[in-house]
Design a protein around this motif. Structure first.
Motif, PDB file in Angstrom:
ATOM      1  N   TRP A 179       0.832  -1.209   0.000  1.00  0.00           N
ATOM      2  CA  TRP A 179       0.000   0.000   0.000  1.00  0.00           C
ATOM      3  C   TRP A 179       0.865   1.257   0.000  1.00  0.00           C
ATOM      4  CZ3 TRP A 179      -0.830   4.021   3.627  1.00  0.00           C
ATOM      5  CH2 TRP A 179      -1.946   4.808   3.399  1.00  0.00           C
ATOM      6  N   ASN A 216       1.388   8.722   0.143  1.00  0.00           N
ATOM      7  CA  ASN A 216       0.995   7.990   1.358  1.00  0.00           C
ATOM      8  C   ASN A 216       2.067   8.155   2.425  1.00  0.00           C
ATOM      9  OD1 ASN A 216      -1.425   7.009   0.428  1.00  0.00           O
ATOM     10  ND2 ASN A 216      -0.573   5.079  -0.336  1.00  0.00           N
ATOM     11  N   PHE A 239     -13.660  13.278   0.845  1.00  0.00           N
ATOM     12  CA  PHE A 239     -14.982  13.281   0.190  1.00  0.00           C
ATOM     13  C   PHE A 239     -15.081  14.347  -0.889  1.00  0.00           C
ATOM     14  CE2 PHE A 239     -16.227  17.131   2.396  1.00  0.00           C
ATOM     15  CZ  PHE A 239     -15.682  17.045   3.684  1.00  0.00           C
ATOM     16  N   GLY A 248      -8.213  15.882  -7.357  1.00  0.00           N
ATOM     17  CA  GLY A 248      -9.091  14.958  -6.625  1.00  0.00           C
ATOM     18  C   GLY A 248      -8.548  14.624  -5.252  1.00  0.00           C
ATOM     19  N   LYS A 269     -18.905   4.610   4.213  1.00  0.00           N
ATOM     20  CA  LYS A 269     -17.772   4.637   3.285  1.00  0.00           C
ATOM     21  C   LYS A 269     -16.506   5.173   3.944  1.00  0.00           C
ATOM     22  CE  LYS A 269     -15.061   6.777   0.175  1.00  0.00           C
ATOM     23  NZ  LYS A 269     -14.051   7.814   0.479  1.00  0.00           N
ATOM     24  N   ASP A 311      -7.335   1.954   5.581  1.00  0.00           N
ATOM     25  CA  ASP A 311      -6.064   2.694   5.520  1.00  0.00           C
ATOM     26  C   ASP A 311      -5.256   2.510   6.798  1.00  0.00           C
ATOM     27  OD1 ASP A 311      -6.706   3.513   2.979  1.00  0.00           O
ATOM     28  OD2 ASP A 311      -7.212   5.573   3.518  1.00  0.00           O
ATOM     29  N   ASP A 333     -17.986   5.089  -3.148  1.00  0.00           N
ATOM     30  CA  ASP A 333     -17.681   6.479  -3.540  1.00  0.00           C
ATOM     31  C   ASP A 333     -18.358   6.764  -4.872  1.00  0.00           C
ATOM     32  OD1 ASP A 333     -14.730   6.416  -5.532  1.00  0.00           O
ATOM     33  OD2 ASP A 333     -16.134   4.808  -5.168  1.00  0.00           O
ATOM     34  N   ARG A 389     -16.373   6.919  -7.829  1.00  0.00           N
ATOM     35  CA  ARG A 389     -15.493   6.386  -8.884  1.00  0.00           C
ATOM     36  C   ARG A 389     -15.755   4.904  -9.136  1.00  0.00           C
ATOM     37  NH1 ARG A 389     -14.482  10.445 -11.729  1.00  0.00           N
ATOM     38  NH2 ARG A 389     -13.362  12.137 -10.711  1.00  0.00           N
ATOM     39  N   TRP A 447      -9.978   1.211  -7.830  1.00  0.00           N
ATOM     40  CA  TRP A 447      -9.929   2.686  -7.744  1.00  0.00           C
ATOM     41  C   TRP A 447      -8.725   3.209  -8.509  1.00  0.00           C
ATOM     42  CZ3 TRP A 447      -7.029   6.830  -5.871  1.00  0.00           C
ATOM     43  CH2 TRP A 447      -7.722   8.036  -5.759  1.00  0.00           C
ATOM     44  N   TYR A 469     -18.783  10.879   1.012  1.00  0.00           N
ATOM     45  CA  TYR A 469     -17.902  10.178   0.036  1.00  0.00           C
ATOM     46  C   TYR A 469     -17.513  11.100  -1.099  1.00  0.00           C
ATOM     47  CZ  TYR A 469     -22.156   9.569  -2.871  1.00  0.00           C
ATOM     48  OH  TYR A 469     -23.292   9.765  -3.629  1.00  0.00           O
TER      49      TYR A 469
HETATM   50  N1  LIG Z   1     -13.638   3.302  -3.332  1.00  0.00           N
HETATM   51  C1  LIG Z   1     -12.601   4.096  -3.088  1.00  0.00           C
HETATM   52  N2  LIG Z   1     -12.802   5.430  -3.062  1.00  0.00           N
HETATM   53  C2  LIG Z   1     -11.709   6.202  -2.813  1.00  0.00           C
HETATM   54  C3  LIG Z   1     -10.438   5.697  -2.593  1.00  0.00           C
HETATM   55  C4  LIG Z   1      -9.606   6.828  -2.385  1.00  0.00           C
HETATM   56  C5  LIG Z   1      -8.150   6.870  -2.120  1.00  0.00           C
HETATM   57  N3  LIG Z   1      -7.823   5.906  -1.142  1.00  0.00           N
HETATM   58  C6  LIG Z   1      -6.748   5.014  -1.432  1.00  0.00           C
HETATM   59  C7  LIG Z   1      -6.155   5.214  -2.740  1.00  0.00           C
HETATM   60  C8  LIG Z   1      -4.852   5.425  -2.661  1.00  0.00           C
HETATM   61  C9  LIG Z   1      -4.399   5.316  -1.286  1.00  0.00           C
HETATM   62  O1  LIG Z   1      -3.749   4.079  -1.175  1.00  0.00           O
HETATM   63  C10 LIG Z   1      -5.663   5.279  -0.458  1.00  0.00           C
HETATM   64  O2  LIG Z   1      -5.696   4.225   0.454  1.00  0.00           O
HETATM   65  C11 LIG Z   1     -10.388   7.959  -2.472  1.00  0.00           C
HETATM   66  N4  LIG Z   1     -11.638   7.548  -2.742  1.00  0.00           N
HETATM   67  C12 LIG Z   1     -12.811   8.336  -3.056  1.00  0.00           C
HETATM   68  O3  LIG Z   1     -12.785   8.571  -4.469  1.00  0.00           O
HETATM   69  C13 LIG Z   1     -13.302   9.881  -4.736  1.00  0.00           C
HETATM   70  C14 LIG Z   1     -12.146  10.719  -5.234  1.00  0.00           C
HETATM   71  O4  LIG Z   1     -11.886  10.309  -6.567  1.00  0.00           O
HETATM   72  P1  LIG Z   1     -11.111  11.371  -7.523  1.00  0.00           P
HETATM   73  O5  LIG Z   1     -12.079  12.541  -7.688  1.00  0.00           O
HETATM   74  O6  LIG Z   1     -10.858  10.577  -8.788  1.00  0.00           O
HETATM   75  O7  LIG Z   1      -9.853  11.773  -6.782  1.00  0.00           O
HETATM   76  C15 LIG Z   1     -13.807  10.412  -3.402  1.00  0.00           C
HETATM   77  O8  LIG Z   1     -15.132   9.975  -3.182  1.00  0.00           O
HETATM   78  C16 LIG Z   1     -12.876   9.701  -2.429  1.00  0.00           C
HETATM   79  O9  LIG Z   1     -13.447   9.619  -1.136  1.00  0.00           O
HETATM   80  C17 LIG Z   1     -10.260   4.287  -2.622  1.00  0.00           C
HETATM   81  O10 LIG Z   1      -9.171   3.721  -2.440  1.00  0.00           O
HETATM   82  N5  LIG Z   1     -11.376   3.540  -2.885  1.00  0.00           N
END
Ligand SMILES: Nc1nc2c(c(CN[C@H]3C=C[C@H](O)[C@@H]3O)cn2[C@@H]2O[C@H](COP(=O)(O)O)[C@@H](O)[C@H]2O)c(=O)[nH]1
Length: 339
Positions: free
Chosen positions: A47, A54, A74, A96, A205, A213, A237, A239, A316, A339
Motif C-alpha cells: 500500500w 501515502n 470526500f 481529486g 464509506k 487505511d 464512492d 469512482r 480505484w 464520500y
Molecule cells: N472506493 C474508493 N474510493 C476512494 C479511494 C480513495 C483513495 N484511497 C486510497 C487510494 C490510494 C491510497 O492508497 C488510499 O488508500 C479515495 N476515494 C474516493 O474517491 C473519490 C475521489 O476520486 P477522484 O475525484 O478521482 O480523486 C472520493 O469519493 C474519495 O473519497 C479508494 O481507495 N477507494
C-alpha cells in the motif's frame, strides 16, 4: 432510531430491491477473470509504495495523518471536467483525492502541524482555505464543511482519545468492526446512513476506508492486525460505480443513464443514489467471491490476501489510470461529506 443494517447486509438488501441499477452476474464473472492475474499478487505491504503521497511510517504520526485525511476524504469531483482544483507538490500537479493529500503534505513541509488534533480542533476557516488552496482558479469543493469537520473531529479526538487516533485503534482491540463502530459512534461526520425500502441502512464509506487505511499503514501488523479485516466491504464512492459499469459488472437503466449523462445531481439518500452505492458494494462482494472461486478451480493459492479492500484499491487505481477510456460512462454527481 433502529440500528442500521451493516454495510454488507445493506448492500445485499438494496441489490435485491433495486429498480434502476442491476448487478450483472455474467459481467461479475468476466471482471473477476480480467482481474485474476493481478489479484494473486495483492498484498497489504504494497500500500505505502503504491503512491508517493501515502505516509511512509507506521507510527502514531502516520495514523494521525490517515485519520485527518480520511475525515476529509470526500467530494472532489469538479463541476466542469476541464476546470479542476489542482495542488502542485514536489513538481507534480495533483487533482481529486490526491490534491487533498498533496495539500496536507505541503502544509506539513511548511511546519504547519495540520494532522495534529490540537491544531485542527481550533484551526480557522481562513487557515483552512490557505492550507487547501488550489493552484488553479478552482477551489477544493465544500471547504466550509471541511473546516467544520476539522474543528468537530479535532475536539472529539482531544476529549475522548487524548488527541491521538492510535488510542482509538487500540480501543478496538484488533477488530475492524469494533474500530468502524467506534468511529461512527464518536465522530458524526462518518455516519453515512440512509432510509431505503422501509429499512435503515448504512454504507459507512469513510469509516470503512479509515479502517482499511489504518490496516494498510500498519501493514496488517501489531495494532493493525485485524482478525476480521475481510468483513470490511468496498467503499461506496463515486469512482467505483463508474468502473463497475465500464467493466460490465453493473448496469444502469436507460432512464438513470440519461439522467447521469445530462450531469443531473442526485441528492445523498435519493433512491437512485442509494441503489448505485448499494449495488456497487454488492457487486464488489460478488467479484471477490468469484476471484476466490476461480483460484479454487485452478488449484492456485494467492500470494497475498483477496479481500474487498485490496480489490477496491485496485479498482480505484485502475479507474484513475483509465479515466479517458471510461469517459463514455458518467459518474453520479452528489455533493456531500460522506464520500
Ligand atoms: N472506493 C474508493 N474510493 C476512494 C479511494 C480513495 C483513495 N484511497 C486510497 C487510494 C490510494 C491510497 O492508497 C488510499 O488508500 C479515495 N476515494 C474516493 O474517491 C473519490 C475521489 O476520486 P477522484 O475525484 O478521482 O480523486 C472520493 O469519493 C474519495 O473519497 C479508494 O481507495 N477507494
Amino acid at each position: 432510531m433502529e440500528a442500521p443494517l451493516s454495510p454488507r447486509e445493506s448492500a445485499r438488501f438494496v441489490a435485491e430491491n433495486s429498480r434502476d441499477v442491476l448487478v450483472d452476474l455474467e459481467g461479475v464473472r468476466r471482471a473477476a477473470e480480467l482481474l485474476l492475474p493481478a489479484a494473486s499478487a495483492w498484498r497489504v505491504e504494497h500500500w505505502k509504495a503504491l503512491h508517493e503521497l501515502n505516509p511512509r511510517g507506521a507510527d502514531e504520526a502516520a495514523l494521525d495523518w490517515v485519520f485527518m485525511v480520511d475525515s476529509l476524504n470526500f467530494s472532489f469531483w469538479a463541476e466542469q471536467e476541464e476546470r479542476k482544483c489542482e495542488v502542485r507538490y514536489g513538481g507534480t500537479a495533483y487533482t481529486g483525492y490526491w490534491a487533498l493529500c498533496a495539500a496536507v503534505n505541503r502544509a506539513l513541509d511548511q511546519g504547519i502541524p495540520v494532522t495534529s488534533a490540537s491544531y485542527y480542533a481550533t484551526v480557522t476557516l481562513d487557515q483552512v482555505r490557505d492550507i487547501f488552496r488550489s493552484d488553479t482558479a478552482v477551489p477544493m469543493p465544500l471547504i466550509e464543511e471541511r473546516h467544520r469537520i476539522l474543528n468537530e473531529t479535532g475536539k472529539i479526538l482531544l476529549e475522548k482519545f487524548g488527541g491521538s487516533f492510535l488510542n482509538c485503534v487500540q480501543k478496538s482491540e484488533k477488530s475492524a468492526q469494533r474500530l468502524m463502530h467506534l468511529v461512527v459512534e464518536h465522530f458524526p461526520s462518518y455516519r453515512d446512513e440512509a432510509q431505503f425500502g422501509g429499512r435503515r441502512i448504512a454504507f459507512y464509506k469513510r469509516a470503512q476506508i479509515l479502517v482499511a487505511d489504518t490496516w494498510s499503514v500498519l501493514e496488517g501488523k501489531g495494532d493493525g492486525c485485524f482478525e476480521d479485516i475481510s468483513s470490511i466491504t468496498m467503499f461506496a464512492d463515486y469512482r467505483l460505480p463508474q468502473i463497475l459499469v465500464y467493466l460490465g459488472a453493473l448496469k444502469y437503466s436507460d432512464k438513470l443513464l440519461e439522467k447521469l449523462r445530462k450531469g443531473e445531481m442526485l441528492s445523498n439518500g435519493d433512491k437512485q443514489e442509494v441503489e448505485i452505492r448499494g449495488c456497487s458494494i454488492w457487486c464488489v462482494e460478488l467479484i471477490r467471491d468469484s476471484l476466490l472461486e476461480l483460484l479454487e478451480e485452478r488449484g492456485e493459492k494467492p500470494q497475498g490476501e483477496i479481500n474487498s479492500i485490496l480489490l477496491d484499491y485496485h479498482l480505484w487505481d485502475y479507474a484513475r489510470d483509465h479515466r479517458d477510456d471510461m469517459s463514455a460512462v458518467p459518474f453520479h454527481r452528489t455533493r456531500c461529506v460522506y464520500y
